[in-house]
Motif scaffolding. Structure first.
Motif, mmCIF file in Angstrom:
data_model
loop_
_atom_site.group_PDB
_atom_site.id
_atom_site.type_symbol
_atom_site.label_atom_id
_atom_site.label_comp_id
_atom_site.label_asym_id
_atom_site.label_seq_id
_atom_site.Cartn_x
_atom_site.Cartn_y
_atom_site.Cartn_z
ATOM 1 N N GLN A 209 0.844 -1.130 -0.042
ATOM 2 C CA GLN A 209 0.158 -0.015 -0.098
ATOM 3 C C GLN A 209 0.688 1.123 -0.036
ATOM 4 O O GLN A 209 1.712 1.315 0.687
ATOM 5 C CB GLN A 209 -0.768 0.150 1.241
ATOM 6 N N PRO A 212 -0.128 6.089 3.577
ATOM 7 C CA PRO A 212 0.420 6.067 4.780
ATOM 8 C C PRO A 212 -0.433 5.381 5.829
ATOM 9 O O PRO A 212 0.102 4.697 6.858
ATOM 10 C CB PRO A 212 0.924 7.660 5.293
ATOM 11 N N ASP A 213 -1.680 5.532 6.011
ATOM 12 C CA ASP A 213 -2.722 5.212 6.923
ATOM 13 C C ASP A 213 -2.998 3.669 6.515
ATOM 14 O O ASP A 213 -3.512 3.029 7.437
ATOM 15 C CB ASP A 213 -4.087 5.719 6.561
ATOM 16 N N THR A 215 -0.888 1.223 4.974
ATOM 17 C CA THR A 215 0.671 0.566 4.952
ATOM 18 C C THR A 215 0.614 -0.357 6.413
ATOM 19 O O THR A 215 1.055 -1.357 6.245
ATOM 20 C CB THR A 215 1.927 1.458 4.794
ATOM 21 N N PRO A 216 0.537 0.439 7.479
ATOM 22 C CA PRO A 216 0.615 -0.462 8.818
ATOM 23 C C PRO A 216 -0.431 -1.529 8.731
ATOM 24 O O PRO A 216 0.028 -2.692 9.106
ATOM 25 C CB PRO A 216 0.412 0.513 9.985
ATOM 26 N N LEU A 217 -1.668 -1.341 8.237
ATOM 27 C CA LEU A 217 -2.475 -2.504 8.123
ATOM 28 C C LEU A 217 -2.152 -3.594 7.305
ATOM 29 O O LEU A 217 -2.058 -4.822 7.714
ATOM 30 C CB LEU A 217 -3.986 -1.964 8.110
ATOM 31 N N ALA A 219 0.953 -4.360 6.454
ATOM 32 C CA ALA A 219 2.053 -5.012 7.066
ATOM 33 C C ALA A 219 1.935 -5.786 8.101
ATOM 34 O O ALA A 219 2.362 -7.024 8.067
ATOM 35 C CB ALA A 219 3.263 -3.928 7.587
ATOM 36 N N THR A 220 0.886 -5.391 8.926
ATOM 37 C CA THR A 220 0.671 -6.291 10.103
ATOM 38 C C THR A 220 -0.156 -7.531 9.686
ATOM 39 O O THR A 220 0.001 -8.721 10.139
ATOM 40 C CB THR A 220 -0.304 -5.638 11.032
ATOM 41 N N SER A 223 2.517 -9.955 7.991
ATOM 42 C CA SER A 223 3.047 -10.491 9.096
ATOM 43 C C SER A 223 2.486 -11.725 9.747
ATOM 44 O O SER A 223 3.107 -12.703 10.231
ATOM 45 C CB SER A 223 3.845 -9.563 10.006
ATOM 46 N N THR A 224 1.415 -11.419 9.996
ATOM 47 C CA THR A 224 0.512 -12.351 10.828
ATOM 48 C C THR A 224 0.098 -13.622 9.971
ATOM 49 O O THR A 224 0.254 -14.689 10.405
ATOM 50 C CB THR A 224 -1.017 -11.691 11.214
#
Length: 453
Positions: A209, A212-213, A215-217, A219-220, A223-224
Motif C-alpha cells: 500500500q 501511509p494510513d 501501510t501498517p494494516l 504490513a501487520t 506478517s500475521t
C-alpha cells in the motif's frame, strides 16, 4: 440504515446531504427570483394604471363622449381588463369579466380613495388587480394586468429547481458510492485475503500500500499471515514426521495382529474379546496414520502436481470397481463431465466418501455424476439416518466424528476421512457438503468447476 452495507450508507448519506443543501439553495433562489420578478411586474402595472387613471379622470371631468373608446385603448392585450366603477354603473373594456368576481373589499378601497393591488385568478387566468381612486368622484378604476407569462416563468423555474435538486441527490449517491468503493477497497482486499486463508490458501497476502494510513494494516496482516503459514507448516511437518516414524512399529503391530486374528479360535472367553478389541484398534490406528500422512503431505505441498483432464464418470466407476463386495450403482451423464485435476486426490476423495457410507450409513445406495451450471457434480447417496443440520459442517473438520465422538470400535473411523475429502476437493477449487436424500438418508455432494472443452 443498519440493514445497509457501509458503502450504501455512505452513498445514501452523501445523497441526502446533497438533496438538503441543494433544496436550501433552491428555496433561496426561488424566493429571491420570484419576489424580484413579481415586484417588478407589480411596479410596472401600478405605474401604467396611474397613467391610465389620470386619462380617465380627465375624460370624466370634460364629459367626453369618447369614454368607451378611451377605455378600449387602455387595454394592453387580449387578456387585460379595465373596469370603471362610477355610481351604480360598471363599464368594462378588454376581456369581459364579471365585476362580482372581484373581491368586494378591493373595490371598496378604491371608492374610499385608497390605492390597492392584489393577485387573483379570474376565469382561470392569473391577474394582478390594481385599484385606484378617481379624483373628484366616488368611483374606482380597476385594471387587471395578466400574469400568464410570469406564471409560466415561475412554473419553469420551479420545475428546473426541483429537477436540479433531484439530479443533485442522484449525483450525490453516485459520488458517494464511488468514493466509498475506493475508500473500502483495502477492506475488500483484506476480506478476500482473509477468506482465502480461511479456505486453506496460506499464501494469500495483501498487496503493498502507498497510503501511509493503510501501510501498517497491510504490513501487520501480512506478517500475521506469514506467522500463521509457518506455524501450520511446522505442525504439518511434525504430524508427517510422527506418522512416518510410526509406520515401522505400526507395520509390525498390523502383521502381529493379523497373525493373532488367524488364531482367534484358539483364544476363547475374555482373552478372545480382548484380542478382537486389540486388532480392531490396530486397524483403526493404521488408517489414522495413513490419513495423517496424506493430510501432512497435502499441507506441506506448495504447488499442485501436473494436472490432467479427468473423465469423472470413468474415475468413479474405476474406484467402485476396485472395491471388494457388492458394486454400488453409478448413474453418469452422457457425455460425463470433465475436470482439470489430480487423479490421485480425486480417487481418494471418492473412495473416502464410499468408505464413510459403508461404515456409518448402511452402505451406498447410488452414485450420480453429472454437470450443472458449469460445475461437475458427484452425489453419493447412502442408506443411513441422515446427518443432523447442526453437524453438517462439523463432520468435515479433522478428528470430528459427529455423533460417534468418544466411541470405540472397528467401524468408528479416525475422523480424518471427510476432512481429506474437503481438502482434496478444495484443492480443485470445489466444495463439498451434505444434504438430505429424497426418501431418507444423506447425500454427500462434491462440486468441482468443469474443464474447458
Amino acid at each position: 440504515m443498519g440493514r445497509f452495507s457501509v458503502r450504501w450508507r455512505v452513498a445514501l448519506a452523501l445523497g441526502l446531504g446533497s438533496v438538503l443543501l441543494t433544496s436550501v439553495v433552491a428555496v433561496v433562489i426561488w424566493n429571491l427570483t420570484s419576489g424580484y420578478m413579481l415586484r417588478q411586474r407589480e411596479q410596472s402595472a401600478v405605474r401604467q394604471a396611474e397613467v391610465n387613471v389620470r386619462l380617465v379622470a380627465e375624460a370624466l371631468r370634460n364629459d367626453s363622449d369618447g369614454l368607451n373608446e378611451l377605455l378600449t385603448g387602455l387595454t394592453t392585450g387580449p387578456d387585460s381588463t379595465v373596469l370603471l366603477f362610477q355610481g351604480g354603473q360598471v363599464l368594462t373594456s378588454g376581456r369581459q369579466v364579471d365585476a362580482r368576481a372581484l373581491p368586494r373589499r378591493l373595490v371598496d378601497l378604491g371608492r374610499a380613495g385608497t390605492p390597492a393591488s392584489q393577485r387573483l385568478v379570474v376565469d382561470g387566468i392569473p391577474v394582478l388587480a390594481v385599484t385606484l381612486p378617481i379624483e373628484s368622484t366616488d368611483g374606482a378604476y380597476v385594471e387587471l394586468a395578466p400574469l400568464v407569462q410570469l406564471d409560466r416563468t415561475f412554473r419553469f423555474l420551479s420545475g428546473l429547481l426541483v429537477a436540479v435538486t433531484v439530479i443533485s441527490g442522484l449525483l450525490g449517491v453516485v459520488l458517494g458510492s464511488w468514493a466509498s468503493r475506493r475508500a473500502l477497497r483495502p477492506l475488500t482486499e483484506l476480506t478476500k485475503a482473509a477468506s482465502r486463508i480461511a479456505g486453506g490458501d496460506l499464501r494469500a497476502r495483501l498487496p503493498a500500500q502507498n497510503d501511509p494510513d493503510l501501510t501498517p494494516l497491510a504490513a501487520t496482516f501480512n506478517s500475521t499471515a506469514d506467522a500463521l503459514e509457518q506455524r501450520v507448516r511446522r505442525d504439518a511437518r511434525f504430524a508427517g514426521d510422527v506418522s512416518h516414524e510410526l509406520r515401522s512399529p505400526l507395520t509390525t503391530m498390523v502383521n502381529a495382529a493379523e497373525v493373532l486374528r488367524r488364531r482367534r479360535v484358539e483364544v476363547p472367553g475374555t482373552a478372545g474379546r480382548a484380542l478382537d478389541l486389540l486388532t480392531s484398534e490396530v486397524d483403526r490406528f493404521a488408517r489414522m496414520v495413513v490419513d495423517l500422512l496424506e493430510i501432512s503431505r497435502a499441507d506441506q505441498q506448495d504447488e499442485d502436481p501436473t494436472l490432467e483432464t479427468i473423465d469423472l464418470g470413468s474415475l468413479v466407476r474405476n474406484v467402485i470397481a476396485a472395491r471388494p463386495g457388492d458394486q454400488a450403482p453409478v448413474h453418469a451423464q452422457s457425455p460425463p463431465p470433465q475436470v482439470l485435476g489430480d487423479r490421485r486426490r480425486l480417487d481418494r476423495a471418492v473412495s473416502n466418501l464410499l468408505d464413510n457410507a459403508e461404515r456409518h450409513a448402511g452402505g451406498v445406495v447410488r452414485v450420480t455424476v453429472f454437470s450443472c451450471e458449469g460445475q461437475a457434480r458427484i452425489e453419493v447417496d447412502d442408506a443411513g439416518p441422515g446427518v443432523p443440520p447442526e453437524l453438517r459442517d462439523r463432520i468435515f473438520d479433522r478428528f470430528d466424528r459427529g455423533a460417534r465422538a468418544g466411541s470405540r470400535g472397528g467401524d468408528t473411523g479416525s475422523g480424518l476421512g471427510l476432512a481429506l475429502v474437503a481438502q482434496h476437493v478444495q484443492r480443485h477449487g470445489g466444495t463439498v457438503h451434505v444434504e438430505d436424500r429424497p426418501g431418507g438418508g444423506a447425500r454427500f455432494v462434491v462440486e468441482i468447476p468443469e474443464a474447458d472443452r
